[in-house]
Design a protein around this motif. Sequence first.
Motif, mmCIF file in Angstrom:
data_model
loop_
_atom_site.group_PDB
_atom_site.id
_atom_site.type_symbol
_atom_site.label_atom_id
_atom_site.label_comp_id
_atom_site.label_asym_id
_atom_site.label_seq_id
_atom_site.Cartn_x
_atom_site.Cartn_y
_atom_site.Cartn_z
ATOM 1 N N SER A 20 7.259 2.892 1.456
ATOM 2 C CA SER A 20 6.259 2.658 2.587
ATOM 3 C C SER A 20 6.858 1.359 3.119
ATOM 4 C CB SER A 20 4.672 2.699 2.198
ATOM 5 O OG SER A 20 3.926 4.057 1.713
ATOM 6 N N LEU A 75 3.956 7.988 -0.350
ATOM 7 C CA LEU A 75 4.949 8.074 -0.841
ATOM 8 C C LEU A 75 4.974 6.488 -1.921
ATOM 9 C CD1 LEU A 75 6.212 7.870 3.161
ATOM 10 C CD2 LEU A 75 6.966 9.132 1.094
ATOM 11 N N SER A 76 6.072 5.790 -2.247
ATOM 12 C CA SER A 76 6.126 4.899 -3.128
ATOM 13 C C SER A 76 5.530 3.241 -2.592
ATOM 14 C CB SER A 76 7.556 4.963 -3.611
ATOM 15 O OG SER A 76 8.567 4.166 -2.938
ATOM 16 N N ALA A 77 5.815 2.362 -2.869
ATOM 17 C CA ALA A 77 5.730 1.211 -2.086
ATOM 18 C C ALA A 77 6.411 0.483 -1.765
ATOM 19 C CB ALA A 77 4.502 -0.035 -3.293
ATOM 20 N N THR A 129 3.236 3.586 12.712
ATOM 21 C CA THR A 129 2.738 2.658 11.787
ATOM 22 C C THR A 129 1.330 2.242 12.051
ATOM 23 O OG1 THR A 129 4.777 1.730 11.531
ATOM 24 C CG2 THR A 129 3.493 0.448 10.818
ATOM 25 N N VAL A 175 -1.659 4.653 11.392
ATOM 26 C CA VAL A 175 -1.641 4.001 9.814
ATOM 27 C C VAL A 175 -2.892 2.945 8.951
ATOM 28 C CG1 VAL A 175 -0.665 4.725 7.419
ATOM 29 C CG2 VAL A 175 0.431 5.828 9.065
ATOM 30 N N THR A 179 0.358 -1.052 0.323
ATOM 31 C CA THR A 179 -0.019 -0.477 -0.033
ATOM 32 C C THR A 179 0.547 1.115 -0.050
ATOM 33 O OG1 THR A 179 -1.950 -1.272 1.234
ATOM 34 C CG2 THR A 179 -1.657 1.087 1.197
ATOM 35 N N SER A 180 0.347 1.727 -1.083
ATOM 36 C CA SER A 180 1.098 3.103 -1.060
ATOM 37 C C SER A 180 0.180 4.058 0.243
ATOM 38 C CB SER A 180 0.858 4.116 -2.767
ATOM 39 O OG SER A 180 1.680 4.852 -2.307
ATOM 40 N N ILE A 181 1.952 5.173 1.107
ATOM 41 C CA ILE A 181 1.081 5.668 2.014
ATOM 42 C C ILE A 181 1.293 7.211 2.033
ATOM 43 C CG2 ILE A 181 0.619 5.993 4.703
ATOM 44 C CD1 ILE A 181 -0.282 3.450 3.481
ATOM 45 N N ALA A 232 7.270 0.245 6.890
ATOM 46 C CA ALA A 232 6.717 -0.957 7.735
ATOM 47 C C ALA A 232 7.357 -1.599 8.116
ATOM 48 C CB ALA A 232 5.884 -1.381 6.968
#
Length: 144
Positions: free
Chosen positions: A60, A55-57, A91, A94, A50-52, A64
């Motif tokens: 992200s 931010l790029s995958a 984290t 989110v 998931t792109s948060i 994590a």
Amino acid sequence: MMNKLLLKTLPLSNVNAALLLLRVGVSLMMLTHGYPKLMRFFADEPISFTSILGLSAAVSLALAVFAEFVCSLFIILGVGTRLASIPLIVTMAVAAFHVHADDPFSRKEKALLFLLIYLVLLFTGGGKYSVDHLWSRKRIKRRR
């Protein structure tokens, strides 16, 4: 025995043992989420995560992994417990409020429980049975 269970205050040794149990238990559980994410970096497949917050995958996923794997190891040892809990708090917030925002409460519940525990560790620190405590004792001895 019953009188000990009904005491209004706990001996500090009980609190420190409880913090050790909480730190190690919750972080071992979190490692079961962080380790598979870490292994995604070594897989032959492209990174899908998931792109948060724009931010790029890959970024992200890296954040994590840092929180769920690296910070969990720090918390198990009691190294920088308060600082290590901050990425985990972010984290889990989110996860609960962004990733699972539209999901029912039962889907958010695990992230919220982790969030609550890491907030407790932010306030309490690692306790007596931690590397943090050993380091603070050494600093105090050097000042004397």
